[in-house]
Design a protein around this motif. Structure first.
Motif, mmCIF file in Angstrom:
data_model
loop_
_atom_site.group_PDB
_atom_site.id
_atom_site.type_symbol
_atom_site.label_atom_id
_atom_site.label_comp_id
_atom_site.label_asym_id
_atom_site.label_seq_id
_atom_site.Cartn_x
_atom_site.Cartn_y
_atom_site.Cartn_z
ATOM 1 N N MET A 156 -5.276 4.833 -10.918
ATOM 2 C CA MET A 156 -5.639 3.491 -10.472
ATOM 3 C C MET A 156 -5.338 2.449 -11.543
ATOM 4 O O MET A 156 -4.882 1.338 -11.237
ATOM 5 C CB MET A 156 -7.125 3.448 -10.103
ATOM 6 C CG MET A 156 -7.480 4.272 -8.874
ATOM 7 S SD MET A 156 -9.259 4.291 -8.541
ATOM 8 C CE MET A 156 -9.555 2.556 -8.242
ATOM 9 N N LEU A 157 -5.572 2.799 -12.802
ATOM 10 C CA LEU A 157 -5.255 1.886 -13.900
ATOM 11 C C LEU A 157 -3.756 1.625 -13.972
ATOM 12 O O LEU A 157 -3.326 0.492 -14.242
ATOM 13 C CB LEU A 157 -5.762 2.469 -15.216
ATOM 14 C CG LEU A 157 -5.523 1.632 -16.474
ATOM 15 C CD1 LEU A 157 -6.219 0.283 -16.360
ATOM 16 C CD2 LEU A 157 -6.011 2.377 -17.713
ATOM 17 N N ALA A 194 0.808 -2.189 -12.802
ATOM 18 C CA ALA A 194 2.127 -2.315 -12.192
ATOM 19 C C ALA A 194 2.235 -3.666 -11.467
ATOM 20 O O ALA A 194 1.291 -4.451 -11.416
ATOM 21 C CB ALA A 194 2.374 -1.155 -11.226
ATOM 22 N N ASP A 195 3.416 -3.896 -10.893
ATOM 23 C CA ASP A 195 3.693 -5.173 -10.234
ATOM 24 C C ASP A 195 3.622 -5.004 -8.717
ATOM 25 O O ASP A 195 4.634 -5.023 -8.019
ATOM 26 C CB ASP A 195 5.073 -5.688 -10.657
ATOM 27 C CG ASP A 195 5.325 -7.114 -10.183
ATOM 28 O OD1 ASP A 195 4.351 -7.776 -9.789
ATOM 29 O OD2 ASP A 195 6.487 -7.547 -10.197
ATOM 30 N N GLU A 243 -3.983 -6.747 -8.457
ATOM 31 C CA GLU A 243 -5.146 -7.550 -8.830
ATOM 32 C C GLU A 243 -6.439 -6.902 -8.342
ATOM 33 O O GLU A 243 -7.445 -6.876 -9.067
ATOM 34 C CB GLU A 243 -5.003 -8.954 -8.253
ATOM 35 C CG GLU A 243 -3.823 -9.745 -8.824
ATOM 36 C CD GLU A 243 -3.664 -11.092 -8.149
ATOM 37 O OE1 GLU A 243 -4.520 -11.431 -7.292
ATOM 38 O OE2 GLU A 243 -2.702 -11.811 -8.473
ATOM 39 N N GLU A 244 -6.427 -6.389 -7.115
ATOM 40 C CA GLU A 244 -7.633 -5.757 -6.584
ATOM 41 C C GLU A 244 -7.963 -4.465 -7.329
ATOM 42 O O GLU A 244 -9.136 -4.165 -7.591
ATOM 43 C CB GLU A 244 -7.461 -5.472 -5.089
ATOM 44 C CG GLU A 244 -7.301 -6.716 -4.229
ATOM 45 C CD GLU A 244 -8.509 -7.629 -4.290
ATOM 46 O OE1 GLU A 244 -9.619 -7.106 -4.527
ATOM 47 O OE2 GLU A 244 -8.351 -8.840 -4.106
ATOM 48 N N LEU A 302 0.802 -1.224 0.000
ATOM 49 C CA LEU A 302 0.000 0.000 0.000
ATOM 50 C C LEU A 302 0.840 1.283 0.000
ATOM 51 O O LEU A 302 0.543 2.202 -0.786
ATOM 52 C CB LEU A 302 -0.946 -0.021 1.205
ATOM 53 C CG LEU A 302 -2.184 0.881 1.132
ATOM 54 C CD1 LEU A 302 -2.991 0.594 -0.125
ATOM 55 C CD2 LEU A 302 -3.048 0.679 2.374
ATOM 56 N N PRO A 303 1.892 1.426 0.818
ATOM 57 C CA PRO A 303 2.676 2.674 0.777
ATOM 58 C C PRO A 303 3.288 2.958 -0.594
ATOM 59 O O PRO A 303 3.288 4.110 -1.059
ATOM 60 C CB PRO A 303 3.756 2.459 1.834
ATOM 61 C CG PRO A 303 3.179 1.435 2.755
ATOM 62 C CD PRO A 303 2.359 0.541 1.898
ATOM 63 N N TYR A 304 3.802 1.911 -1.247
ATOM 64 C CA TYR A 304 4.418 2.108 -2.565
ATOM 65 C C TYR A 304 3.372 2.493 -3.610
ATOM 66 O O TYR A 304 3.625 3.366 -4.463
ATOM 67 C CB TYR A 304 5.141 0.825 -2.990
ATOM 68 C CG TYR A 304 6.111 0.311 -1.964
ATOM 69 C CD1 TYR A 304 7.357 0.895 -1.798
ATOM 70 C CD2 TYR A 304 5.781 -0.752 -1.125
ATOM 71 C CE1 TYR A 304 8.260 0.432 -0.852
ATOM 72 C CE2 TYR A 304 6.660 -1.234 -0.181
ATOM 73 C CZ TYR A 304 7.896 -0.636 -0.037
ATOM 74 O OH TYR A 304 8.773 -1.094 0.909
ATOM 75 N N ALA A 305 2.200 1.855 -3.533
ATOM 76 C CA ALA A 305 1.133 2.201 -4.482
ATOM 77 C C ALA A 305 0.620 3.617 -4.253
ATOM 78 O O ALA A 305 0.297 4.333 -5.215
ATOM 79 C CB ALA A 305 -0.001 1.188 -4.371
ATOM 80 N N LEU A 306 0.546 4.042 -2.989
ATOM 81 C CA LEU A 306 0.095 5.401 -2.694
ATOM 82 C C LEU A 306 1.082 6.433 -3.248
ATOM 83 O O LEU A 306 0.673 7.474 -3.778
ATOM 84 C CB LEU A 306 -0.087 5.581 -1.192
ATOM 85 C CG LEU A 306 -1.246 4.789 -0.557
ATOM 86 C CD1 LEU A 306 -1.283 5.015 0.942
ATOM 87 C CD2 LEU A 306 -2.581 5.164 -1.188
ATOM 88 N N ARG A 307 2.372 6.166 -3.093
ATOM 89 C CA ARG A 307 3.371 7.091 -3.674
ATOM 90 C C ARG A 307 3.252 7.108 -5.190
ATOM 91 O O ARG A 307 3.403 8.170 -5.827
ATOM 92 C CB ARG A 307 4.775 6.671 -3.255
ATOM 93 C CG ARG A 307 5.056 6.826 -1.768
ATOM 94 C CD ARG A 307 6.536 6.663 -1.477
ATOM 95 N NE ARG A 307 6.817 6.688 -0.054
ATOM 96 C CZ ARG A 307 6.980 5.614 0.708
ATOM 97 N NH1 ARG A 307 6.893 4.413 0.153
ATOM 98 N NH2 ARG A 307 7.230 5.723 1.993
ATOM 99 N N HIS A 308 3.010 5.940 -5.769
ATOM 100 C CA HIS A 308 2.833 5.836 -7.217
ATOM 101 C C HIS A 308 1.651 6.704 -7.669
ATOM 102 O O HIS A 308 1.769 7.513 -8.606
ATOM 103 C CB HIS A 308 2.605 4.368 -7.584
ATOM 104 C CG HIS A 308 2.522 4.103 -9.048
ATOM 105 N ND1 HIS A 308 2.753 2.868 -9.602
ATOM 106 C CD2 HIS A 308 2.203 4.903 -10.108
ATOM 107 C CE1 HIS A 308 2.596 2.922 -10.904
ATOM 108 N NE2 HIS A 308 2.254 4.148 -11.241
#
Length: 354
Positions: free
Chosen positions: A203-204, A209-210, A216-217, A182-188
């Motif tokens: 979000m897309l 991303a990996d 997946e969610e 979650l932290p890495y995705a939020l920065r992304h």
């Protein structure tokens, strides 16, 4: 006409040769034969044609069977086992399916794409295998027949209960993976929003991303929005599916920022830093706990079994007979101490910070 005549004759001879070579030889009804001979010849011709059709149909059936077997072998073993149990025990499987409550939700949360009835069949299959394995294991240890049957029953019940709670274990494992990423995705997402990209496009990008289970969610949320669900409904569905406090915080912050306005990029960056700081603090506490548990683990797995065997041998020498049957000693060494080790490892694993 003098010039065309040799050319016409040559073409006729060439056509005759071509027909002679390419034409399939067929049996013909002899001329001048009697009616009975002609009937026999017709019957033979009919039998040959029927034989050819039968061979073609047989070859077609063989090809269909081979193709079906190829498709079956490509399926996972779990699906083949579930299909086999469902074919032979359809009635008990249906009764169990109706009696098990909450299994649909567990399968949905674990992202196990298998119908409830089929999964119940898989539960029975695994339980049967566990019971057979338990009986054979106890029988090979020369246990009495009633004890072997009891071990088989315990193996059956253990396999069934394990498969019943397996979706919950998968779901909890997915929640841990989502919270770690979650932290890495939020920065992304924050970096993309800061560059002027919309929330749906961000979000897309995370979905492509990996980030493991989180990607997946996010991909499932994108699919829901493409099939007609609103942005708020997709996020709320994701929050309900995860059942995580951290995920709930993120979803509420995003919905609040979208509804009332605000710099969503800064909010996501701030939440990512908060999650990272909380994880570091939990990691320090976890390392301290593991250092204390490691001594207990070494004592229970190395020192205690050795002292137990030495005590049994010393007592047997003093009593001049075995004070414990070899079967009981084997069960203690093979099951009791390894079970204690597994319990400690499970405790360490459960205490691992998310």
């Amino acid at each position: 006409m003098g010039i065309l005549s040799p050319i016409t004759s040559f073409l006729e001879r060439l056509g005759g040769k071509t027909i002679e070579v390419t034409e399939k030889p067929l049996k013909k009804i002899p001329r001048g034969a009697s009616v009975q001979e002609r009937l026999r010849t017709l019957k033979k011709l009919q039998e040959e044609v029927q034989k050819e059709k039968t061979e073609e149909e047989r070859e077609r059936e063989i090809e269909e069977v081979l193709e079906w077997r190829k498709e079956e072998l490509q399926k996972p073993f779990s699906e083949r086992l579930a299909d086999a149990v469902l074919r032979h025990f359809h009635g008990p499987v249906r009764s169990l399916t109706n009696s098990l409550k909450g299994l649909d939700e567990d399968l949905y949360r674990a992202s196990i794409l298998m119908p409830k009835e089929k999964y119940v069949a898989l539960m029975l299959g695994v339980a049967i295998f566990a019971g057979i394995f338990g009986f054979l294991f106890a029988y090979l240890l020369y246990m009495p027949l009633d004890t072997s049957l009891l071990v088989a029953l315990l193996g059956f019940m253990g396999g069934f209960m394990y498969m019943r709670y397996y979706p919950k274990m998968v779901w909890k494992r997915r929640v841990v993976e989502v919270e770690r990423a979650l932290p890495y995705a939020l920065r992304h997402m924050g970096s993309l929003l800061g560059a002027g990209v919309g929330i749906a496009e961000a979000m897309l990008s995370v979905a492509k991303a990996d980030y493991g289970a989180l990607s997946e969610e996010f991909d499932l949320m994108i699919r829901d929005m493409r099939t007609g669900s609103s942005f708020e409904d997709a996020l709320s569905k994701f929050e309900e599916k995860m059942g995580s406090e951290n995920v709930s915080r993120v979803v509420k912050q995003i919905l609040r920022a979208v509804k009332f306005g605000g710099n969503l990029s800064d909010i996501l960056y701030k939440m990512a830093e908060d999650f990272s700081f909380e994880y570091r603090m939990k990691l320090v506490e976890y390392v301290q706990k593991v250092n204390g548990i490691s001594f207990i683990y070494m004592f229970l797995t190395i020192v205690m079994p050795t002292m137990f065997v030495i005590g049994i041998l010393a007592g047997s020498v003093m009593a001049q007979q075995l004070i414990m049957p070899p079967e009981t000693l084997a069960i203690i060494l093979l099951f009791a101490f390894p079970s204690l080790s597994l319990i400690i490892v499970n405790m360490i694993k459960r205490g691992e910070p998310r």
